[in-house]
Enzyme design. Structure first.
Site, PDB file in Angstrom:
ATOM      1  N   HIS A   1      19.472 -27.531  31.284  1.00  0.00           N
ATOM      2  CA  HIS A   1      18.781 -27.968  30.296  1.00  0.00           C
ATOM      3  C   HIS A   1      18.868 -29.294  29.223  1.00  0.00           C
ATOM      4  O   HIS A   1      18.040 -30.119  29.328  1.00  0.00           O
ATOM      5  CB  HIS A   1      18.021 -27.499  28.711  1.00  0.00           C
ATOM      6  CG  HIS A   1      17.628 -25.325  29.252  1.00  0.00           C
ATOM      7  ND1 HIS A   1      18.805 -25.051  29.418  1.00  0.00           N
ATOM      8  CD2 HIS A   1      16.649 -25.432  30.121  1.00  0.00           C
ATOM      9  CE1 HIS A   1      17.607 -23.633  29.268  1.00  0.00           C
ATOM     10  NE2 HIS A   1      16.401 -23.742  30.362  1.00  0.00           N
TER      11      HIS A   1
ATOM     12  N   VAL B   1      22.799 -28.150  37.911  1.00  0.00           N
ATOM     13  CA  VAL B   1      24.455 -27.689  36.737  1.00  0.00           C
ATOM     14  C   VAL B   1      24.631 -26.304  37.158  1.00  0.00           C
ATOM     15  O   VAL B   1      24.278 -25.393  36.310  1.00  0.00           O
ATOM     16  CB  VAL B   1      24.141 -28.255  34.972  1.00  0.00           C
ATOM     17  CG1 VAL B   1      25.083 -28.376  34.731  1.00  0.00           C
ATOM     18  CG2 VAL B   1      23.004 -29.470  35.183  1.00  0.00           C
TER      19      VAL B   1
ATOM     20  N   GLN C   1       4.180 -15.503  32.733  1.00  0.00           N
ATOM     21  CA  GLN C   1       4.978 -15.196  33.316  1.00  0.00           C
ATOM     22  C   GLN C   1       5.784 -14.305  33.600  1.00  0.00           C
ATOM     23  O   GLN C   1       6.641 -14.250  34.787  1.00  0.00           O
ATOM     24  CB  GLN C   1       6.460 -16.823  33.110  1.00  0.00           C
ATOM     25  CG  GLN C   1       5.934 -18.162  33.128  1.00  0.00           C
ATOM     26  CD  GLN C   1       6.701 -18.887  33.439  1.00  0.00           C
ATOM     27  OE1 GLN C   1       6.939 -20.091  32.253  1.00  0.00           O
ATOM     28  NE2 GLN C   1       8.122 -19.204  33.566  1.00  0.00           N
TER      29      GLN C   1
END
Length: 276
Positions: free
Chosen positions: A31, A171, A55
Site C-alpha cells: 500500500h 511488492v 466484497q
C-alpha cells in the site's frame, strides 16, 4: 493527518492533480508503494480506508479483517498521503441503498469471480462511489490483485469515469511472498510454506523460458504446489494479460495466476511469465 468520515467534509479540489489510493486498511509496504507513487505523480493524494462489506461473501473474514486506523494514518502520512477518507458502511450504503455496478462477461466469470460470487460487483460498486466522491485524476491499484485491476480498468472505461488507472508492481517479502494484509493470519508454521505460490509462479516462468507450452508450464508449477500438502490450490493458470482467458500459446505479457488456501487463510498471487 486529517481523517474524513463524511462525504460532505471531503476537501474541495484546489490542487492541479489529485491521486486516489483505495484500500481496505491495515496498510503494508505494498500500500505504501502505491501512496508513494501517487505522491510522486500528483499534488494531492487521498487514501481511502474502508473495509467494504459488499466484497465479502458468506463465511469470509469481513468481521475479523484486520483494522487499525491510528497505525494506518501514521503510515499513510509517512508515505505522502494528504488526507484519509474513512467512511462507515452506513455512510457508503445508507438505508434504501439499491444500486450496484456489475461487470459482465468472461472477465468476471472465471478465477476469483467463480469462487467468490458477487465479489467483483462489490469492488466495482465501491470504487465507482469513491471515484464520484473523491474526484481523482488518477487511481492506483496493485498488480497483486491482477483480476481486480482488469475489472477496474473495464468499468472505468465502460462508464466513462474519466480516471486514469495506474497499476503498480507487486511488492514482495524478501523470500518472495506477496505483501498482503491477510498474511497476518498465517501461523508460524504456515508462513515459510506460503512461499509455495511464488515458487510455483517461478517454475511456470522458468518452464516457459525453456520452451515449454503454457500447459506444460502450468504442470511444472503444479508440481511445486503439490510439494506443500496443506496448501489446497483453487487454480493455477496461464492467462491473457487483458482478458484473463486461458492461453494455449504464448502472447506478450502472458500472466500466471494462482490462488489457494492454507487452513488459516486464502492467498493469491501472479507473475508475468512471457515478455517476448
Amino acid at each position: 493527518m486529517r481523517i474524513i468520515s463524511q462525504p460532505a467534509d471531503l476537501p474541495v479540489r484546489e490542487s492541479a492533480s489529485r491521486g486516489l489510493v483505495p484500500t481496505m486498511g491495515y496498510l503494508h509496504e505494498g500500500h505504501l508503494e502505491l501512496i508513494r507513487r501517487a505522491a510522486a505523480e500528483n499534488e494531492e493524494v487521498a487514501v481511502s480506508i474502508f473495509v467494504n462489506p459488499l466484497q465479502f461473501g458468506p463465511g469470509e473474514d469481513y468481521r475479523t479483517y484486520p483494522r487499525d486506523l491510528e497505525r494506518d494514518a501514521r503510515l499513510a502520512e509517512s508515505a505522502g498521503a494528504s488526507w484519509i477518507f474513512h467512511p462507515s458502511p452506513e455512510v457508503m450504503y445508507p438505508p434504501g441503498f439499491a444500486t450496484t455496478v456489475h461487470v459482465g462477461g468472461p472477465l468476471t466469470e472465471r478465477w476469483e469471480g467463480e469462487r467468490r460470487p458477487g465479489h467483483f460487483d462489490g469492488v466495482a460498486t465501491v470504487v465507482t462511489k469513491l471515484f464520484n466522491l473523491v474526484r481523482p485524476d488518477r487511481a492506483y491499484f496493485g498488480e497483486k490483485d491482477f483480476q481486480q485491476l482488469q475489472v477496474v480498468r473495464r468499468f472505468t472505461a465502460d462508464l466513462n469515469l474519466g480516471v486514469e488507472i495506474v497499476p503498480v508492481p507487486i511488492v514482495r517479502e524478501p523470500d518472495g511472498l506477496a505483501r498482503s494484509s491477510r498474511n497476518v493470519y498465517l501461523t508460524a508454521e504456515e508462513r515459510p510454506r506460503a512461499t509455495v505460490l511464488y515458487r510455483a509462479l517461478l517454475a511456470v516462468r522458468e518452464a516457459a523460458r525453456r520452451g515449454a507450452s503454457p500447459a506444460e508450464a502450468v504442470e511444472a508449477g503444479e508440481k511445486v504446489l503439490a510439494s506443500v500438502p496443506e496448501f489446497v490450490p483453487d487454480y493455477l493458470a496461464v492467462v491473457h494479460p487483458g482478458t484473463l482467458e486461458p492461453l494455449s500459446s504464448w502472447v506478450p505479457g502472458a500472466r500466471a495466476i494462482v490462488a489457494g488456501r492454507f487452513p488459516t487463510v486464502r492467498l493469491i498471487d501472479n507473475m508475468e511469465v512471457w515478455d517476448r
